[in-house]
Enzyme design. Structure first.
Site, mmCIF file in Angstrom:
data_model
loop_
_atom_site.group_PDB
_atom_site.id
_atom_site.type_symbol
_atom_site.label_atom_id
_atom_site.label_comp_id
_atom_site.label_asym_id
_atom_site.label_seq_id
_atom_site.Cartn_x
_atom_site.Cartn_y
_atom_site.Cartn_z
ATOM 1 N N GLY A 12 51.405 93.131 63.437
ATOM 2 C CA GLY A 12 51.855 94.027 62.375
ATOM 3 C C GLY A 12 51.795 95.491 62.803
ATOM 4 C CB THR A 133 44.841 97.764 49.851
ATOM 5 O OG1 THR A 133 45.860 98.505 49.168
ATOM 6 C CG2 THR A 133 44.538 96.526 49.020
ATOM 7 C CD GLU A 135 49.228 98.335 45.254
ATOM 8 O OE1 GLU A 135 49.317 97.461 44.386
ATOM 9 O OE2 GLU A 135 49.817 99.422 45.189
ATOM 10 C CE1 TYR A 156 48.289 93.238 50.403
ATOM 11 C CE2 TYR A 156 48.080 95.124 48.928
ATOM 12 C CZ TYR A 156 47.952 94.565 50.187
ATOM 13 O OH TYR A 156 47.488 95.329 51.224
ATOM 14 C CE LYS A 160 45.015 92.955 52.080
ATOM 15 N NZ LYS A 160 44.463 92.937 53.457
HETATM 16 P P1 NAP Z 1 51.977 94.284 58.218
HETATM 17 O O1 NAP Z 1 52.767 95.180 59.117
HETATM 18 O O2 NAP Z 1 52.653 93.592 57.093
HETATM 19 O O3 NAP Z 1 51.264 93.198 59.152
HETATM 20 C C1 NAP Z 1 50.645 92.064 58.612
HETATM 21 C C2 NAP Z 1 50.168 91.188 59.753
HETATM 22 O O4 NAP Z 1 49.561 90.010 59.203
HETATM 23 C C3 NAP Z 1 51.300 90.708 60.673
HETATM 24 O O5 NAP Z 1 50.816 90.663 61.999
HETATM 25 C C4 NAP Z 1 51.544 89.310 60.166
HETATM 26 O O6 NAP Z 1 52.119 88.444 61.124
HETATM 27 C C5 NAP Z 1 50.119 88.890 59.868
HETATM 28 N N1 NAP Z 1 50.026 87.698 59.025
HETATM 29 C C6 NAP Z 1 50.646 87.453 57.860
HETATM 30 N N2 NAP Z 1 50.313 86.245 57.385
HETATM 31 C C7 NAP Z 1 49.453 85.705 58.292
HETATM 32 C C8 NAP Z 1 48.770 84.467 58.395
HETATM 33 N N3 NAP Z 1 48.909 83.520 57.461
HETATM 34 N N4 NAP Z 1 47.969 84.256 59.472
HETATM 35 C C9 NAP Z 1 47.848 85.194 60.431
HETATM 36 N N5 NAP Z 1 48.485 86.380 60.408
HETATM 37 C C10 NAP Z 1 49.270 86.629 59.341
HETATM 38 O O7 NAP Z 1 50.764 95.101 57.580
HETATM 39 P P2 NAP Z 1 50.094 96.483 58.048
HETATM 40 O O8 NAP Z 1 50.802 97.588 57.357
HETATM 41 O O9 NAP Z 1 49.945 96.485 59.508
HETATM 42 O O10 NAP Z 1 48.671 96.362 57.341
HETATM 43 C C11 NAP Z 1 47.578 95.730 58.015
HETATM 44 C C12 NAP Z 1 46.573 95.265 56.979
HETATM 45 O O11 NAP Z 1 46.115 96.384 56.218
HETATM 46 C C13 NAP Z 1 47.125 94.274 55.958
HETATM 47 O O12 NAP Z 1 46.099 93.385 55.631
HETATM 48 C C14 NAP Z 1 47.468 95.144 54.756
HETATM 49 O O13 NAP Z 1 47.400 94.379 53.575
HETATM 50 C C15 NAP Z 1 46.363 96.177 54.837
HETATM 51 N N6 NAP Z 1 46.695 97.483 54.295
HETATM 52 C C16 NAP Z 1 47.802 98.139 54.718
HETATM 53 C C17 NAP Z 1 48.078 99.393 54.225
HETATM 54 C C18 NAP Z 1 49.303 100.149 54.643
HETATM 55 O O14 NAP Z 1 49.679 101.096 53.944
HETATM 56 N N7 NAP Z 1 49.925 99.808 55.780
HETATM 57 C C19 NAP Z 1 47.190 99.999 53.308
HETATM 58 C C20 NAP Z 1 46.049 99.299 52.918
HETATM 59 C C21 NAP Z 1 45.794 98.050 53.431
HETATM 60 P P3 NAP Z 1 53.741 88.367 61.363
HETATM 61 O O15 NAP Z 1 54.038 89.538 62.270
HETATM 62 O O16 NAP Z 1 53.911 87.050 61.999
HETATM 63 O O17 NAP Z 1 54.373 88.510 60.017
HETATM 64 N N1 GDD Z 2 59.145 98.625 48.772
HETATM 65 C C1 GDD Z 2 59.836 99.415 47.911
HETATM 66 N N2 GDD Z 2 61.197 99.337 47.910
HETATM 67 N N3 GDD Z 2 59.143 100.226 47.082
HETATM 68 C C2 GDD Z 2 59.862 101.025 46.261
HETATM 69 C C3 GDD Z 2 61.265 101.005 46.234
HETATM 70 C C4 GDD Z 2 61.973 100.115 47.079
HETATM 71 O O1 GDD Z 2 63.190 100.033 47.100
HETATM 72 N N4 GDD Z 2 61.673 101.919 45.305
HETATM 73 C C5 GDD Z 2 60.577 102.493 44.797
HETATM 74 N N5 GDD Z 2 59.471 101.938 45.366
HETATM 75 C C6 GDD Z 2 58.079 102.291 45.028
HETATM 76 C C7 GDD Z 2 57.195 101.094 44.698
HETATM 77 O O2 GDD Z 2 57.406 100.664 43.345
HETATM 78 C C8 GDD Z 2 55.820 101.700 44.919
HETATM 79 O O3 GDD Z 2 55.392 102.395 43.776
HETATM 80 C C9 GDD Z 2 56.053 102.717 46.052
HETATM 81 O O4 GDD Z 2 57.473 102.883 46.149
HETATM 82 C C10 GDD Z 2 55.521 102.276 47.401
HETATM 83 O O5 GDD Z 2 56.006 100.963 47.661
HETATM 84 P P1 GDD Z 2 55.757 100.265 49.091
HETATM 85 O O6 GDD Z 2 56.232 101.137 50.186
HETATM 86 O O7 GDD Z 2 56.298 98.884 49.011
HETATM 87 O O8 GDD Z 2 54.158 100.272 49.234
HETATM 88 P P2 GDD Z 2 53.020 99.867 48.192
HETATM 89 O O9 GDD Z 2 52.357 101.146 47.762
HETATM 90 O O10 GDD Z 2 53.503 98.971 47.132
HETATM 91 O O11 GDD Z 2 52.036 99.022 49.112
HETATM 92 C C11 GDD Z 2 51.712 99.473 50.439
HETATM 93 O O12 GDD Z 2 50.551 100.264 50.398
HETATM 94 C C12 GDD Z 2 49.370 99.575 49.971
HETATM 95 C C13 GDD Z 2 48.228 100.609 49.958
HETATM 96 O O13 GDD Z 2 48.297 101.358 48.778
HETATM 97 C C14 GDD Z 2 51.536 98.232 51.305
HETATM 98 O O14 GDD Z 2 51.406 98.617 52.649
HETATM 99 C C15 GDD Z 2 50.287 97.457 50.912
HETATM 100 O O15 GDD Z 2 50.064 96.411 51.860
HETATM 101 C C16 GDD Z 2 49.104 98.439 50.942
HETATM 102 O O16 GDD Z 2 47.915 97.771 50.598
#
Ligand code: NAP
Ligand code: GDD
Length: 329
Positions: A12, A133, A135, A156, A160
């Site tokens: 990821g 997160t 969230e 989600y 979490k």
């Molecule tokens: P991401 O790009 O969606 O990556 C998710 C990873 O989890 C990918 O490697 C995916 O594999 C793997 N995965 C999904 N289902 C799995 C399973 N059943 N077994 C093993 N691996 C699995 O997410 P990210 O943005 O890097 O975020 C990393 C972590 O931080 C996640 O847990 C996310 O919920 C958390 N988080 C992210 C954010 C953010 O803003 N990015 C904020 C807060 C928390 P594939 O590549 O095969 O799909």
């Molecule tokens: N994805 C998406 N697509 N979001 C949209 C769109 C659209 O077309 N239009 C508006 N949004 C709004 C969503 O409703 C949300 O309020 C905001 O944009 C951010 O959406 P995402 O980028 O999908 O991220 P997220 O905040 O829901 O979740 C991400 O951040 C979390 C941490 O706060 C993810 O990375 C989660 O895995 C992570 O935990």
């Protein structure tokens, strides 16, 4: 002896940056990669650090696996005996979690319990990082810090929260060095294309190149505290190096609306967002999280981590990367 780390979710966004960080620090890095039926591997984000299994002196090892398979996790952890485990695996898309609530919980909630139990079953001394997160705060008013109450608004978020409390519980019950990093949104050119920042910056690049004319978005009023993913994996690593296991909010402390992010991204390419953004209710959620703005005081004060890149610079970096990718042969 090189330290050894196991990363779930290594393919990821965060997993790939974390693997690069740990390899640069001299670690031996192991990652779990899901099986796909396609010949095209899901390891493209690891292209820069991938090493052929036949190379000698290899420090990156990819293992086929899945956090829904408890036996595999026990065997892997017993064999690798990692010093550090980073649990980043999740179905991480909030909107998708409403369509796949059972699956999301199986991976994001029970995946954590399976890993924590696998650590106990292996009898090893390891440090565990849980990717929690913002969230989990959901409806709680900003700024959200470590003491703020939780009120998740999606399958989600609830999954979490289960993993977060399980991490705390294993620390309190078994004395494990297990920590939960409550990360606010963090983005990069490697962000999945259906998260809103990347959806916008990719659309900007395609519209600027004349390939598309419009991008369809949901709620433009949502406020998010967007940081830069490579900085956030540094925070994860630092949390596992501390003397004591402590949970932290990881955030920039600054935020913007989706509308403001779109405006910044389009204007960086000389475009007016109002000419290209259309509303589509399909991208709205059954329950929205309106405002997430983290308070990073504790992590700044106690382990010296501070976000440098804020949302407006991030928009420019991501637009530039998406435009460059379109120009690449
Ligand atoms: P991401 O790009 O969606 O990556 C998710 C990873 O989890 C990918 O490697 C995916 O594999 C793997 N995965 C999904 N289902 C799995 C399973 N059943 N077994 C093993 N691996 C699995 O997410 P990210 O943005 O890097 O975020 C990393 C972590 O931080 C996640 O847990 C996310 O919920 C958390 N988080 C992210 C954010 C953010 O803003 N990015 C904020 C807060 C928390 P594939 O590549 O095969 O799909
Ligand atoms: N994805 C998406 N697509 N979001 C949209 C769109 C659209 O077309 N239009 C508006 N949004 C709004 C969503 O409703 C949300 O309020 C905001 O944009 C951010 O959406 P995402 O980028 O999908 O991220 P997220 O905040 O829901 O979740 C991400 O951040 C979390 C941490 O706060 C993810 O990375 C989660 O895995 C992570 O935990």
């Amino acid at each position: 002896m090189a330290r050894t780390a196991l990363i779930t979710g290594i393919t990821g966004q965060d997993g790939s940056y974390l693997a690069e960080l740990l390899l640069a620090k001299g670690y031996e890095v192991h990652g779990i990669v899901r099986h796909t039926s396609s010949l095209i591997a899901n390891t493209t984000r690891l292209d820069d650090v991938y090493q052929d299994p036949h190379e000698s002196g290899r420090r990156l090892f990819l293992h086929k696996g899945d956090v829904t398979d408890a036996g595999l996790l026990v065997n892997l952890i017993r064999d690798i005996r990692p010093d550090e485990i980073y649990n980043l695996a999740a179905q991480s898309h909030v909107r998708v979690s409403f369509d796949l609530p059972d699956y999301t919980a199986n991976v994001a909630a029970l995946g954590a319990i399976r890993l924590l139990e696998a650590v106990r079953a292996s009898g090893i001394d390891t440090r565990y990082y849980q990717a929690s997160t913002s969230e989990m705060f959901g409806l709680t008013a900003p700024p959200q810090n470590e003491a703020a109450p939780f009120h998740p608004r999606s399958p989600y978020g609830t999954a979490k929260l289960y993993a977060h409390w399980s991490t705390v519980n294993y620390r309190e019950s078994y004395g494990m060095f297990a920590v939960s990093g409550i990360a606010f949104n963090h983005e990069s050119p490697r962000r999945g294309e259906t998260f809103v920042t990347r959806k916008i910056t990719r659309a900007v690049a395609r519209i600027a190149a004349g390939i598309e004319k419009k991008v369809y978005l949901g709620n433009l009023d949502a406020v998010r505290d967007w940081g830069y993913a490579p900085e956030y994996v540094e925070a994860m690593w630092r949390m596992l190096q501390g003397a004591e296991p402590v949970d932290y909010v990881i955030a920039t402390g600054r935020a913007a609306t989706v509308r403001e992010f779109a405006e910044a991204a389009f204007s960086h390419a000389g475009l007016d967002w109002r000419d290209h953004v259309e509303h589509d209710e399909r991208y709205e959620r059954p329950a929205e999280v309106p405002v997430l703005i983290g308070d990073p005081t504790e992590i700044e004060r106690r382990i010296g981590w501070r976000a440098e890149v804020h949302w407006d610079e991030l928009a420019r970096v991501m637009v530039d990367a998406d435009r460059e990718a379109l120009r690449a042969p």
